[in-house]
Write a protein that holds these residues in place. Structure first.
Motif, short mmCIF file in Angstrom:
data_model
loop_
_atom_site.label_atom_id
_atom_site.label_comp_id
_atom_site.label_asym_id
_atom_site.label_seq_id
_atom_site.Cartn_x
_atom_site.Cartn_y
_atom_site.Cartn_z
N TRP A 228 -0.35 -19.20 12.83
CA TRP A 228 0.26 -19.41 11.52
C TRP A 228 0.11 -18.18 10.63
CZ3 TRP A 228 3.36 -23.43 11.30
CH2 TRP A 228 3.14 -24.49 12.21
N ARG A 229 -1.02 -17.52 10.71
CA ARG A 229 -1.22 -16.27 9.95
C ARG A 229 -0.25 -15.20 10.44
NH1 ARG A 229 -4.05 -19.20 6.48
NH2 ARG A 229 -6.32 -19.21 6.76
N CYS A 230 -0.07 -15.12 11.75
CA CYS A 230 0.85 -14.12 12.31
C CYS A 230 2.29 -14.40 11.91
CB CYS A 230 0.72 -14.09 13.83
SG CYS A 230 -0.81 -13.35 14.45
N LEU A 231 2.71 -15.66 11.96
CA LEU A 231 4.07 -15.99 11.56
C LEU A 231 4.31 -15.64 10.10
CD1 LEU A 231 4.69 -19.42 13.37
CD2 LEU A 231 5.47 -17.14 14.05
N ALA A 232 3.31 -15.85 9.26
CA ALA A 232 3.45 -15.46 7.85
C ALA A 232 3.61 -13.95 7.72
CB ALA A 232 2.25 -15.95 7.05
N LEU A 233 2.87 -13.20 8.53
CA LEU A 233 3.02 -11.75 8.53
C LEU A 233 4.42 -11.36 8.98
CD1 LEU A 233 2.09 -8.80 8.46
CD2 LEU A 233 1.02 -9.15 10.71
N PHE A 234 4.89 -11.95 10.06
CA PHE A 234 6.24 -11.63 10.54
C PHE A 234 7.28 -11.95 9.46
CE2 PHE A 234 4.70 -12.96 15.07
CZ PHE A 234 3.86 -11.85 15.10
N ASP A 235 7.10 -13.09 8.78
CA ASP A 235 8.02 -13.44 7.70
C ASP A 235 8.02 -12.38 6.60
OD1 ASP A 235 8.87 -15.82 8.84
OD2 ASP A 235 7.49 -17.09 7.68
N SER A 236 6.84 -11.92 6.23
CA SER A 236 6.73 -10.97 5.12
C SER A 236 7.43 -9.65 5.43
CB SER A 236 5.26 -10.71 4.77
OG SER A 236 4.62 -9.96 5.78
N LEU A 237 7.49 -9.30 6.71
CA LEU A 237 8.13 -8.04 7.13
C LEU A 237 9.53 -8.27 7.69
CD1 LEU A 237 5.06 -6.33 8.85
CD2 LEU A 237 6.03 -5.80 6.60
N ARG A 238 9.99 -9.53 7.70
CA ARG A 238 11.32 -9.90 8.21
C ARG A 238 11.48 -9.47 9.68
NH1 ARG A 238 14.97 -7.04 6.18
NH2 ARG A 238 13.65 -5.52 5.10
N LEU A 239 10.50 -9.84 10.48
CA LEU A 239 10.50 -9.47 11.89
C LEU A 239 10.80 -10.69 12.76
CD1 LEU A 239 7.30 -7.23 12.06
CD2 LEU A 239 9.67 -6.50 11.71
N PRO A 240 11.82 -10.63 13.60
CA PRO A 240 12.03 -11.70 14.58
C PRO A 240 10.98 -11.58 15.68
CG PRO A 240 13.53 -9.90 15.02
CD PRO A 240 12.79 -9.53 13.76
N ALA A 241 10.82 -12.63 16.46
CA ALA A 241 9.84 -12.60 17.55
C ALA A 241 10.41 -13.28 18.79
CB ALA A 241 8.54 -13.28 17.14
N GLY A 242 9.98 -12.81 19.94
CA GLY A 242 10.19 -13.51 21.19
C GLY A 242 8.97 -14.38 21.43
N ILE A 243 9.13 -15.68 21.37
CA ILE A 243 8.00 -16.62 21.47
C ILE A 243 7.81 -16.97 22.94
CG2 ILE A 243 7.05 -18.82 20.73
CD1 ILE A 243 7.46 -16.75 18.47
N VAL A 244 6.76 -16.43 23.54
CA VAL A 244 6.47 -16.61 24.95
C VAL A 244 5.52 -17.81 25.05
CG1 VAL A 244 5.62 -15.47 27.03
CG2 VAL A 244 6.67 -14.11 25.22
N ALA A 245 6.06 -18.98 25.41
CA ALA A 245 5.32 -20.22 25.19
C ALA A 245 5.17 -21.07 26.44
CB ALA A 245 6.00 -21.04 24.09
N ASN A 246 3.97 -21.64 26.59
CA ASN A 246 3.73 -22.69 27.58
C ASN A 246 4.40 -23.99 27.12
OD1 ASN A 246 0.19 -21.82 27.93
ND2 ASN A 246 1.95 -20.92 28.97
N THR A 247 4.94 -24.77 28.06
CA THR A 247 5.48 -26.06 27.66
C THR A 247 4.38 -27.03 27.24
OG1 THR A 247 5.55 -26.75 29.98
CG2 THR A 247 7.59 -25.91 29.02
N ALA A 248 3.14 -26.80 27.65
CA ALA A 248 2.03 -27.65 27.21
C ALA A 248 1.84 -27.59 25.70
CB ALA A 248 0.74 -27.25 27.92
N ILE A 249 2.31 -26.51 25.08
CA ILE A 249 2.26 -26.39 23.62
C ILE A 249 3.05 -27.53 22.97
CG2 ILE A 249 3.16 -25.01 21.69
CD1 ILE A 249 0.63 -23.80 22.57
N LEU A 250 4.14 -27.95 23.61
CA LEU A 250 4.98 -29.00 23.05
C LEU A 250 4.25 -30.34 23.00
CD1 LEU A 250 8.31 -28.09 24.87
CD2 LEU A 250 7.73 -27.66 22.48
N ASP A 251 3.32 -30.55 23.90
CA ASP A 251 2.52 -31.77 23.87
C ASP A 251 1.35 -31.64 22.90
OD1 ASP A 251 4.04 -32.95 26.00
OD2 ASP A 251 2.94 -31.67 27.40
N HIS A 252 0.80 -30.44 22.81
CA HIS A 252 -0.43 -30.21 22.06
C HIS A 252 -0.20 -29.95 20.58
CE1 HIS A 252 -4.52 -29.00 21.28
NE2 HIS A 252 -4.14 -27.79 20.91
#
Length: 314
Positions: free
Chosen positions: A84-108
């Protein structure tokens, strides 16, 4: 002396993957990224979930058996706080991201993926969990894994992920073939080049390798080499400045691989902020294309016949 037949010696060509041919970076066809940029930069932001009491995972300290509360909870800090801290940083600099995610994140912690979708980030499939690796799976099980990840993210985001990064960069002999056959457009597993490379697959289906860093990457630098956060930030800046200069001669791709349980720690985030702000300044001057791996893949797809070597089936 007796002559020795070369056919009787073990000194011939070595085993090859045959996914692509050797090609020196100099002398390749030239092209530009969108808006005439010569350097494409992206964030590979890894969101991972780990089984409690079993499986693999990066370690902050010594493990004395399971349940390994210390290392599990350290990694979980990334999902609860660091991301969440990183996403806020990306927002502040208007940076898109490639979110490399496990599907287990969707459950957790589905809220985390929803926040990334709301930002307009690209979702990149990263296996089901980083507590496991796919290299030892049978063809049927690996095929099922790739389909599961694509279909699960498509149900959540409404878009099938085009990209793949294996947990632990673990591959079987068939991973690239199976990726192409299950509809993925690119893989981040190979770190052999600074430009996208078309990979050969067994049935001729197209698959790109988009460069993913193993040096500009917080896990090997901070966990394996014990690099301090300020030094890692300077590594990002130095790598960017050098690649920006090199890109005068050929179009290049620079990825930055981040894990929120590492760079989301407050003292590290402070240094990451400095590095990303440096790159954002150059973006604001129109000197670089700050983008996502999927957009890089889509761009080279439009240029494929003019920039690549042979991608015939094996």
């Amino acid at each position: 002396m007796n002559s020795v037949s070369t056919t009787d010696t073990p000194f011939g060509p070595l085993n090859s993957h045959d996914r692509f041919d050797y090609s020196p970076i100099h002398g390749r066809p030239d092209y530009d990224w969108p808006q005439g940029a010569r350097l494409a930069v992206y964030l590979g932001f890894n969101l991972e979930h780990f089984a409690f009491g079993s499986g693999m995972g990066a370690k902050l300290g010594a493990s004395f058996g399971e349940p390994d509360v210390l290392n599990y909870s350290w990694r979980e800090y990334g999902n609860r706080v660091g991301a969440w801290r990183c996403l806020a940083l990306f927002d502040s600099l208007r940076l898109p991201a490639g979110i490399v995610a496990n599907t287990a994140i969707l459950d957790h912690c589905p809220e985390l993926i929803q926040a990334c979708i709301a930002r307009g980030d690209e979702l990149i499939a990263h296996g089901h969990t980083n507590a496991e690796q796919q290299g030892a799976y049978s063809e049927a099980v690996e095929h099922a894994l790739l389909r599961h990840c694509a279909e699960r993210f498509e149900r959540v985001a409404g878009v099938r992920p085009g990209g793949w990064l294996s947990p632990w960069i673990a591959e079987s002999r068939l991973t690239s073939d199976l990726l192409a056959e299950t509809g993925y457009r690119y893989t981040l597993n190979w770190c052999h080049d600074d430009q996208p490379t078309p990979l050969r697959t067994r049935n001729g289906s197209p698959l790109w390798s988009v460069p993913y860093p193993q040096e500009v990457n917080d896990i090997p630098m901070m966990v394996a080499r014990h690099m301090d956060a300020k030094d890692f930030a300077q590594l990002i800046i130095d790598n960017f400045d050098e690649m920006l200069e090199q890109s005068r001669h050929q179009p290049l791709v620079m990825g930055i691989a981040l894990h929120p349980y590492l760079v989301g720690q407050p003292y590290r985030l402070r240094h990451l902020r400095r590095a990303l702000a440096h790159i954002a300044e150059h973006r604001d001057r129109g000197e670089v294309w700050f983008t996502t791996p999927g957009a890089i893949c889509a761009h080279v797809d439009t240029l494929k016949s003019g920039i690549t070597n042979d991608s015939r089936s094996r």
